[in-house]
Design a protein around this motif. Structure first.
Motif, mmCIF file in Angstrom:
data_model
loop_
_atom_site.group_PDB
_atom_site.id
_atom_site.type_symbol
_atom_site.label_atom_id
_atom_site.label_comp_id
_atom_site.label_asym_id
_atom_site.label_seq_id
_atom_site.Cartn_x
_atom_site.Cartn_y
_atom_site.Cartn_z
ATOM 1 N N SER A 98 0.816 -1.216 0.094
ATOM 2 C CA SER A 98 0.020 0.103 0.028
ATOM 3 C C SER A 98 0.904 1.190 0.058
ATOM 4 N N GLN A 100 1.889 4.539 1.608
ATOM 5 C CA GLN A 100 1.891 4.904 2.939
ATOM 6 C C GLN A 100 2.576 6.082 3.334
ATOM 7 N N ASP A 237 -8.740 1.469 -7.640
ATOM 8 C CA ASP A 237 -8.080 2.072 -6.940
ATOM 9 C C ASP A 237 -7.456 3.387 -7.379
ATOM 10 N N ALA A 266 5.601 3.702 -1.419
ATOM 11 C CA ALA A 266 5.315 2.047 -1.525
ATOM 12 C C ALA A 266 6.003 1.342 -1.968
ATOM 13 N N ARG A 284 -2.546 5.290 5.009
ATOM 14 C CA ARG A 284 -2.538 4.888 3.820
ATOM 15 C C ARG A 284 -3.096 5.456 2.637
ATOM 16 N N THR A 288 -4.723 -0.693 -1.504
ATOM 17 C CA THR A 288 -4.961 -1.462 -0.432
ATOM 18 C C THR A 288 -6.165 -1.546 -0.455
#
Length: 402
Positions: A98, A100, A237, A266, A284, A288
């Motif tokens: 993910s 982050q 996403d 990531a 995040r 994910t």
């Protein structure tokens, strides 16, 4: 108490992990191809790292330190942290992780207390802060390694948005709102708009990806892979936008990179050794299925140009040390030829991690041999050790700069 001893860490079987790298180092068979994502060493509650004494039963490293902190971690680290403040890991990234960001220490402490006051359980899926700590990270590549790291410099970002026709509409948002305005826009788009915007991009790049016509230094490659990996009934996403906004970085084996609070990142593919402050605080930003709190993410994201700083390490007394601003940890590497000997005196609890070869470590009283299958050892504070390689060896040392 033994001043040195073998250590046994714990394996994390996250879905994104590879099948061979960590099992081979641990000498474990994996006929079912179970994912071996991470190997943890430290006193983090989920690490379960055990000290293996020459005689007697294994005992948790955290217990040994709690029983006698001054003797094990030394006065300075005990005063500053009260425990081992770092977590050392081996990672094998087969599938993308993910996007982050990690908070600063002050921000984490305040937000942790606020979530407690709000009655949010530590195990709640929408909980953002699991502890009061920050989580700066350093990784050293063990293979060709690919990652996203911070926002592209202005000219590069404009160039990639211009050449990616489906995303060219974002240019005015960048020109008027800079990095913060652009990132807030893409992270706040309704999901229906995300789907409408990214579907034409998917239609163009997925066939190219499936025909092996994309290269790993192209954003389209990682965007297409992410579209395949993070399929969802709700749509595409939104982390796909960040693949184009962030630096796509390729690292060679032995190179390192540091990620401080606020730097979006990531991991995309490869193996590494990673050291971090002992924390679970992750905000995040996509790629994910886990909780994304956009306002909290934006509050802590460093929205400015990032020029990736690839670290080669500095020679210090026979060791290559990867210097960072972090007070919680320092990572060094010994590269030894067969028959070569080195040594040092520890200032606190050090964790040694073997990634290749075979070494004997002694403090004059006890001896630990590290090899494939037994990768780690602990050296407690104020201990002088001799390290002798019986074949070409790579050995990492995790410590605290004191």
């Amino acid at each position: 108490m033994n001043k040195i001893a073998a250590l046994q860490g714990s394996v994390k079987h996250y879905d994104w992990g590879g099948f061979h790298f960590i099992p081979a180092l641990l000498q474990l068979n994996n006929p079912e191809l179970k994912p071996f994502a991470e190997y943890w060493l430290g006193v983090h509650p989920q690490a379960n790292t055990q000290v293996i004494p020459p005689k007697g039963e294994p005992v948790l490293l955290s217990q040994v330190i709690n029983d006698n902190p001054e003797a094990t971690i030394g006065d300075t680290v005990n005063k500053n942290f009260g425990t081992v403040p770092f977590l050392l890991k081996l990672l094998d990234v087969k599938d993308m992780l993910s996007i982050q960001v990690h908070p600063s220490k002050a921000a984490a402490a305040a937000a942790f207390d606020k979530e407690n006051e709000d009655g949010i359980a530590l195990t709640a899926p929408h909980r953002n802060y699991k502890d009061k700590n920050h989580k700066p990270e350093l990784m050293v590549a063990m293979s060709d390694f690919w990652l996203l790291h911070g926002f592209k410099p202005e000219n590069e970002l404009k160039a990639v948005l211009t050449k990616t026709a489906e995303l060219a509409f974002l240019l005015p948002y960048f020109e008027s709102g800079s990095y913060a305005g652009l990132y807030q826009y893409v992270m706040s788009l309704p999901q229906a708009e995300v789907n409408k915007t990214l579907t034409p991009l998917a239609d163009r790049i997925l066939p190219l990806y499936e025909q092996n016509k994309l290269q790993k230094n192209e954003e389209d490659f990682w965007a297409a892979r992410a579209m395949n990996t993070f399929k969802s009934d709700t749509g595409i996403d939104r982390g796909i936008f960040s693949v184009y906004l962030f630096n796509v970085v390729q690292m060679k084996r032995g190179e390192a990179i540091f990620q401080d609070a606020g730097v979006s990142h990531a991991y995309l593919e490869g193996q590494n050794v990673e050291i971090m402050a002992s924390s679970d605080n992750v905000l995040r930003g996509g790629l994910t299925t886990k909780h994304i709190d956009v306002p909290e993410l934006l509050k802590h994201t460093l929205c400015q140009a990032t020029h990736p700083n690839i670290l080669k390490g500095e020679p210090v007394a026979g060791e290559t040390v990867f210097k960072t601003p972090a007070a919680d940890f320092e990572l060094g590497r010994f590269s030894l030829q067969a028959g070569q000997e080195t040594g040092y005196t520890s200032q606190t609890t050090d964790i040694l991690l073997l990634t290749s070869g075979n070494v004997t470590i002694t403090d004059g009283t006890d001896t630990v041999n590290l090899h494939t299958g037994q990768l780690a050892a602990v050296v407690f504070a104020n201990t002088t050790v001799t390290i002798q390689a019986t074949e070409q060896t790579e050995l990492f040392r995790a410590t605290v700069p004191v």
